[in-house]
Design an enzyme around this catalytic site. Sequence first.
Site, PDB file in Angstrom:
ATOM      1  N   GLU A   1      -1.429   6.574  -1.450  1.00  0.00           N
ATOM      2  CA  GLU A   1      -2.595   5.704  -1.554  1.00  0.00           C
ATOM      3  C   GLU A   1      -2.995   5.395  -3.003  1.00  0.00           C
ATOM      4  O   GLU A   1      -3.185   6.289  -3.827  1.00  0.00           O
ATOM      5  CB  GLU A   1      -3.779   6.343  -0.819  1.00  0.00           C
ATOM      6  CG  GLU A   1      -5.096   5.609  -0.952  1.00  0.00           C
ATOM      7  CD  GLU A   1      -5.063   4.252  -0.277  1.00  0.00           C
ATOM      8  OE1 GLU A   1      -5.633   3.306  -0.864  1.00  0.00           O
ATOM      9  OE2 GLU A   1      -4.488   4.138   0.814  1.00  0.00           O
TER      10      GLU A   1
ATOM     11  N   ASP B   1       1.099   2.151  -2.258  1.00  0.00           N
ATOM     12  CA  ASP B   1       0.821   1.023  -1.369  1.00  0.00           C
ATOM     13  C   ASP B   1       0.203  -0.177  -2.072  1.00  0.00           C
ATOM     14  O   ASP B   1       0.477  -1.318  -1.714  1.00  0.00           O
ATOM     15  CB  ASP B   1      -0.031   1.465  -0.180  1.00  0.00           C
ATOM     16  CG  ASP B   1      -1.384   2.043  -0.585  1.00  0.00           C
ATOM     17  OD1 ASP B   1      -1.604   2.290  -1.789  1.00  0.00           O
ATOM     18  OD2 ASP B   1      -2.220   2.264   0.314  1.00  0.00           O
ATOM     19  N   HIS B   2      -0.644   0.067  -3.062  1.00  0.00           N
ATOM     20  CA  HIS B   2      -1.269  -1.046  -3.793  1.00  0.00           C
ATOM     21  C   HIS B   2      -1.933  -0.496  -5.051  1.00  0.00           C
ATOM     22  O   HIS B   2      -1.939   0.709  -5.293  1.00  0.00           O
ATOM     23  CB  HIS B   2      -2.292  -1.789  -2.920  1.00  0.00           C
ATOM     24  CG  HIS B   2      -3.360  -0.909  -2.336  1.00  0.00           C
ATOM     25  ND1 HIS B   2      -4.420  -0.419  -3.068  1.00  0.00           N
ATOM     26  CD2 HIS B   2      -3.525  -0.421  -1.078  1.00  0.00           C
ATOM     27  CE1 HIS B   2      -5.196   0.316  -2.296  1.00  0.00           C
ATOM     28  NE2 HIS B   2      -4.673   0.336  -1.075  1.00  0.00           N
TER      29      HIS B   2
ATOM     30  N   THR C   1      -3.448  -1.725   2.275  1.00  0.00           N
ATOM     31  CA  THR C   1      -2.524  -0.721   2.815  1.00  0.00           C
ATOM     32  C   THR C   1      -1.766  -1.248   4.027  1.00  0.00           C
ATOM     33  O   THR C   1      -0.568  -0.973   4.189  1.00  0.00           O
ATOM     34  CB  THR C   1      -3.284   0.556   3.198  1.00  0.00           C
ATOM     35  OG1 THR C   1      -3.980   1.052   2.055  1.00  0.00           O
ATOM     36  CG2 THR C   1      -2.324   1.634   3.691  1.00  0.00           C
TER      37      THR C   1
ATOM     38  N   HIS D   1      -8.573   7.345  -2.890  1.00  0.00           N
ATOM     39  CA  HIS D   1      -9.139   6.067  -2.456  1.00  0.00           C
ATOM     40  C   HIS D   1     -10.451   5.816  -3.181  1.00  0.00           C
ATOM     41  O   HIS D   1     -11.209   6.752  -3.448  1.00  0.00           O
ATOM     42  CB  HIS D   1      -9.372   6.089  -0.938  1.00  0.00           C
ATOM     43  CG  HIS D   1      -9.320   4.736  -0.312  1.00  0.00           C
ATOM     44  ND1 HIS D   1     -10.220   3.737  -0.599  1.00  0.00           N
ATOM     45  CD2 HIS D   1      -8.452   4.199   0.600  1.00  0.00           C
ATOM     46  CE1 HIS D   1      -9.933   2.663   0.091  1.00  0.00           C
ATOM     47  NE2 HIS D   1      -8.858   2.910   0.833  1.00  0.00           N
TER      48      HIS D   1
END
Length: 638
Positions: free
Chosen positions: A267, A486-487, A310, A426
């Site tokens: 993440e 993911d990003h 995601t 996150h």
Amino acid sequence: MNSSQRFSKLSTRLNDTVRASFQEYRLFWIFTLLLWTKTYIVYQFFFNIPIENTAQAFILLISPISSTLFLFAFHFFFKGNKQKWVLYTLYAIASFILFADAVYYREFTDYLTMPVIMQPSNMETLSTSFTSLLEWKDLIILGDVFILPFILWRMNMKENAASHRRALVTFVVAVSVFLFNLSLAETERPELLTRSFDRELLVKNIGTFNFHVYDAMLQTKTSAQKAMADESELATIEQFTRQNYAVPNPDLFGKYKGKNVIVVSFESAQNFTHNMKAPNGEYITPNLNKLIEESHYWPNYYHTVGQGKTSDAEFALDNSLYGLPRGAVYFTNADNEYQALPELVKDENYYSAVFHANNKSFWNRDQMYKNIGVDQFFDEKSYDLGNPEDMTEWGLLDDSFFEQSIPMLQELPEPYYAKFITLTNHFPYTMPSEDYELVPKFETSSTTLNNFPQALAYQDYALGLFIDQLKENGMWEDTIFVVYGDHYGISTNHNSAMAELLGKDELTPFDVAKLQQVPFAIHLPDQKKGEVHETIGSHVDMKPTILHLLGIDTSDTIGFGNDLFSENRNSRAIFRDGTVVTDEYVWTQSTCYNATSGEVVEDTSLCGPMTEEAEKILQMNDDLIYSDLLRFKEQTEE
């Protein structure tokens, strides 16, 4: 009467008309000026919109006028005191739209679209992080909305009659201003309205309210696109993907047939932290660093996500397709036909599972997974969430997540394809308590960036424990182990702080594009020594890479990625905003850069061929999804 006298008389008459209009409809003009000014302030101080010349600055200044006039024209259909309350209601609605845009942009550096707004199941999980996005300057947008009713309550409007004629005149003026605005914008960026994937360009040139209207029109168009589609559209795309198919490396194709596959979605991880040390001198991601040293690693690997974040990364992994320019495929097109990885591996007797200690409906995963052939989804109900004080704002800490997942993983039928979606790192990257802070914070002007290494370090710690547990349970040597970021974790709103951290005066668009690199490593069974691959890759390349290692042919599947081990592949990354990265050039923000030096290339035609092909690929990708074209391939095969 000479021309000078006629001009003077005309000027006087016009001046008298304007004064009379302001006197009679002063609230209309006051609200118009307020909303125009407020919108422009949001453009300047809430959005990071690059302005390159005087013409663009002028377009940005006038772009709110047409939508403001059009909106407030509706109040002329009412009379008396109703007019002021209709004006206020319209003004309040517009202000809340601006507020929503500003807050969304603050986190995602993007603008709200209809598909995003139509994803209410995500709102509950987002509520906590939403409060952390609020700032005092938001009162500029909403402060007067709460004060104005008290002022208006004291005002007694005279009995102005409803005027359909005046409403019509205002509508005509609004449309005329918009057409003038659009004509100026088209001189700056021809074919502006065909570039729906570049929302910043649209907002910069037609304004945020006009953008939302245009976006709603696109939503209507795409809803009808599926019904109008035919098989010939698929044939064109299929021909293109076959021509761009990269033959797999013969030394690796099928070498790991029957091996288990574990994929970890790391993440919000970005590559700038690779081998970076925290202020105390300790590595932020020592376990990921170690894994990279023992694995195949691509340092020039980019995320390709859009608004689906995601879920877009997952979609690219399983389908070798890009997300959509607006919203998330997981919501808008979850019932489409796909050639997804979980379905394809079933032919080799693979069992597929996803592990994610979050609400099963977040990003509509429960529905999407069923459609693409996932056999089992372990959501938050499969886990003991324990003490709320030991959880992040987004859910279970990753170390507990991995630890609890091991017994479930051991029970899966083999061989399996298992995907793990982490949570700890996150936004807003805060840990439950100091006990979980493994490294000190960064020291920059951004609280978000300062928190980042602590959440990332804990995620890395959990990854290390997971790998150790796989080894202890005899599962490691029989597994293809993949980790991908993911990003991005740090949005461009923190560019000045990021420049501080990286020791730069400022970040150029080239720097921002390069910062979209995310970790990507594949550890193969029995691999002891790592290998670095300098070619450029992205999320759409994961599916063919994994399938070829298992000996599954992809030459007849439709996707836009290539096997990363192939010796004859397209070394490039295409972003959803139209940015393109190749070995030679980087095209971003309408500027061509040398990929090695980062210097601006004056001859932009050198970037022309790669940008044209990128736009073609993104358009084919969107047609494929919006029109559900793969259903025709499914029908043909049946």
